[in-house]
Design an enzyme around this catalytic site. Structure first.
Site, PDB file in Angstrom:
ATOM      1  CG  ASP A  12      -1.997   1.222   1.218  1.00 33.73           C
ATOM      2  OD1 ASP A  12      -3.032   0.788   1.888  1.00 33.73           O
ATOM      3  OD2 ASP A  12      -1.917   1.926   0.664  1.00 33.73           O
ATOM      4  CG  ASP A 107      -2.662   3.390  -2.616  1.00 33.49           C
ATOM      5  OD1 ASP A 107      -3.840   2.837  -2.545  1.00 33.49           O
ATOM      6  OD2 ASP A 107      -2.113   3.912  -1.696  1.00 33.49           O
ATOM      7  CD  GLU A 108      -5.188  -1.271  -0.442  1.00 30.89           C
ATOM      8  OE1 GLU A 108      -6.043  -2.147   0.341  1.00 30.89           O
ATOM      9  OE2 GLU A 108      -6.166  -0.086  -0.815  1.00 30.89           O
TER      10      GLU A 108
HETATM   11  P1  TTP Z   1      -5.618   5.022   0.636  1.00 35.52           P
HETATM   12  O1  TTP Z   1      -4.504   3.992   0.504  1.00 35.52           O
HETATM   13  O2  TTP Z   1      -6.602   4.650   1.392  1.00 35.52           O
HETATM   14  O3  TTP Z   1      -4.780   6.316   1.241  1.00 35.52           O
HETATM   15  P2  TTP Z   1      -3.404   6.863   1.034  1.00 35.52           P
HETATM   16  O4  TTP Z   1      -2.517   6.267   0.184  1.00 35.52           O
HETATM   17  O5  TTP Z   1      -3.575   8.243   0.629  1.00 35.52           O
HETATM   18  O6  TTP Z   1      -2.735   7.145   2.608  1.00 35.52           O
HETATM   19  P3  TTP Z   1      -2.176   5.795   3.543  1.00 35.52           P
HETATM   20  O7  TTP Z   1      -0.730   6.211   3.800  1.00 35.52           O
HETATM   21  O8  TTP Z   1      -2.929   5.811   4.746  1.00 35.52           O
HETATM   22  O9  TTP Z   1      -2.422   4.504   2.640  1.00 35.52           O
HETATM   23  O10 TTP Z   1      -6.099   5.522  -0.750  1.00 35.52           O
HETATM   24  C1  TTP Z   1      -5.145   5.627  -2.074  1.00 35.52           C
HETATM   25  C2  TTP Z   1      -5.430   7.042  -2.685  1.00 35.52           C
HETATM   26  O11 TTP Z   1      -6.893   6.832  -3.236  1.00 35.52           O
HETATM   27  C3  TTP Z   1      -5.169   8.176  -1.912  1.00 35.52           C
HETATM   28  O12 TTP Z   1      -4.041   8.883  -2.035  1.00 35.52           O
HETATM   29  C4  TTP Z   1      -6.280   9.027  -2.744  1.00 35.52           C
HETATM   30  C5  TTP Z   1      -7.556   8.350  -3.138  1.00 35.52           C
HETATM   31  N1  TTP Z   1      -8.395   8.256  -2.234  1.00 35.52           N
HETATM   32  C6  TTP Z   1      -9.757   9.381  -2.518  1.00 35.52           C
HETATM   33  O13 TTP Z   1      -9.534   9.879  -3.649  1.00 35.52           O
HETATM   34  N2  TTP Z   1     -10.834   9.227  -1.850  1.00 35.52           N
HETATM   35  C7  TTP Z   1     -10.910   8.478  -0.635  1.00 35.52           C
HETATM   36  O14 TTP Z   1     -11.734   8.428  -0.010  1.00 35.52           O
HETATM   37  C8  TTP Z   1      -9.692   7.571  -0.294  1.00 35.52           C
HETATM   38  C9  TTP Z   1      -9.857   6.410   0.747  1.00 35.52           C
HETATM   39  C10 TTP Z   1      -8.797   7.446  -1.093  1.00 35.52           C
HETATM   40 MG    MG Z   2      -2.264   4.087   0.502  1.00 36.92          MG
END
Ligand code: TTP
Ligand code: MG
Length: 358
Positions: A12, A107-108
């Site tokens: 992630d 991203d995952e």
């Molecule tokens: P996430 O992996 O949930 O968040 P993140 O990568 O920003 O942070 P973390 O370090 O906690 O993993 O989501 C990945 C991307 O998806 C995030 O950068 C932006 C997008 N996203 C949105 O646009 N809206 C949302 O509600 C969520 C949860 C994510």
């Molecule tokens: Mg993330």
């Protein structure tokens, strides 16, 4: 193969969208910053960096509220095409290690590296190397969880975030789940967590004390799932989606749009792009099952509208689909942040139907 023998990695990216922005714009580093829509236009936050999270600025929060919580927050618009490119680079790195990749979002992803022989088959070392290669290719950091199954790998990737990793080896599973709070179990949202807590279930070890009968009595079909997950057992395979089930194009706007006229114009340009993709894939018309449009509103609520279909389609068919969706309910007239359209396909190529004259 028994599940204990699998090696699953969950990767992630750390605060993905804003991490890309911080990489490219140094003035966003070390200060609270977020990717999101403008507060004046009822925009919402897509994601925020860790400095901003300290103020409670999180995904899906309205930008107006975010500025209230953190007045010096820097909000920048998203560059979604670029995030997609970075995501492609990350996926190419994954392919250096295994073909068994299940992406969950840009991203995952889950990776099954059971058969990967690099680093003497050490999944922990493979995960280090994947993160090092991601950084080399993108200058972005990722976190990883390494475990015998998807459930635990996903929980583990959160453990040492950002830019960290955690391994739960088969012998550590029992000890790890005992302390694990129920909110970590996938499928346990706020409502279920509340219900479980009222029943005295706070951790996995509390769940373990209930037998299957009692769990099923309270949670129906989900009881068996809880029984297994609370013991760290999860047999779901890493699924590589090889059969195309749909073809679509979607676009996230840099600002929210509302009003039928402007959205129909957007549909026109998305359709053009869709048609190019459709034609390049040489999908036979008879494989089309339905047409659909997808709408994500400013508040991230999402809806699709679908119509079964056979044969030729045109721009007007998608426009009509949108018009009926828009007129159907006042709620469907909220400002829109993402529009998509496409076709769903039959899983297998359809055989010509033989029509016999009798
Ligand atoms: P996430 O992996 O949930 O968040 P993140 O990568 O920003 O942070 P973390 O370090 O906690 O993993 O989501 C990945 C991307 O998806 C995030 O950068 C932006 C997008 N996203 C949105 O646009 N809206 C949302 O509600 C969520 C949860 C994510
Ligand atoms: Mg993330």
């Amino acid at each position: 193969m028994p599940q204990e023998e699998r090696k699953i990695i969950h990767i992630d990216m750390d605060c993905f969208f804003i991490a890309v922005e911080m990489r490219d714009f140094p003035e966003l580093r070390g200060v609270p910053a977020a990717v999101g829509g403008m507060a004046q236009r009822r925009g919402v936050i897509s994601t925020s960096n860790y400095e901003a999270r300290k103020f409670g600025v999180r995904s899906a929060l309205s930008s107006a509220k975010a500025i209230q919580l953190c007045p010096h927050l820097k909000i920048v618009p998203g560059r979604y095409a670029l995030y997609k490119e970075e995501s492609e680079k990350i996926r190419s790195v994954f392919r250096e290690f295994t073909d068994l990749i299940e992406p969950l979002s840009l991203d995952e992803a889950f990776l099954d590296v059971t058969a990967c022989e690099r680093f003497d088959g050490s999944a922990t070392k493979i995960a280090y190397e994947i993160r090092r290669r991601i950084f080399e290719e993108t200058k972005l950091t990722a976190s990883a969880g390494i475990a015998p199954n998807k459930f635990l790998a996903k929980v583990a990737s959160e453990w040492n975030k950002p830019n960290g990793q955690k391994t739960i080896s088969p012998k550590d599973v029992d000890g790890f789940v005992k302390e694990l709070e129920i909110e970590n179990i996938f499928g346990v949202g706020k409502v279920t967590a509340h219900k479980m807590k009222k029943l005295g279930l706070n951790t996995c070890s509390d769940i373990q004390k209930w037998d299957l009968y009692k769990l099923s009595h309270h949670f129906g079909k989900w009881g068996l799932q809880l029984y297994n997950l609370s013991r760290g057992v999860d047999r779901r395979p890493v699924v590589v989606d090889s059969v195309r089930k749909s073809l679509s194009v979607e676009r996230t706007f840099s600002e929210d749009f509302e009003g039928k006229g402007v959205l129909l114009l957007k549909i026109e340009s998305i359709y053009e792009e869709f048609l190019k993709r459709y034609e390049s894939k040489e999908i036979p018309l008879k494989q089309i099952k339905s047409l659909f449009i997808k709408v994500k509103f400013f508040d991230f609520k999402q809806s699709t509208h679908e119509i079964t279909w056979a044969g030729e389609f045109s721009l007007d068919d998608f426009k009509n689909l949108f018009i009926s969706f828009h007129a159907n309910d006042e709620k469907n007239q909220r400002p829109v942040r993402l529009l998509g359209l496409g076709v769903r396909l039959y899983g297998e190529p359809q055989h010509e139907q033989l029509i016999l004259d009798v």
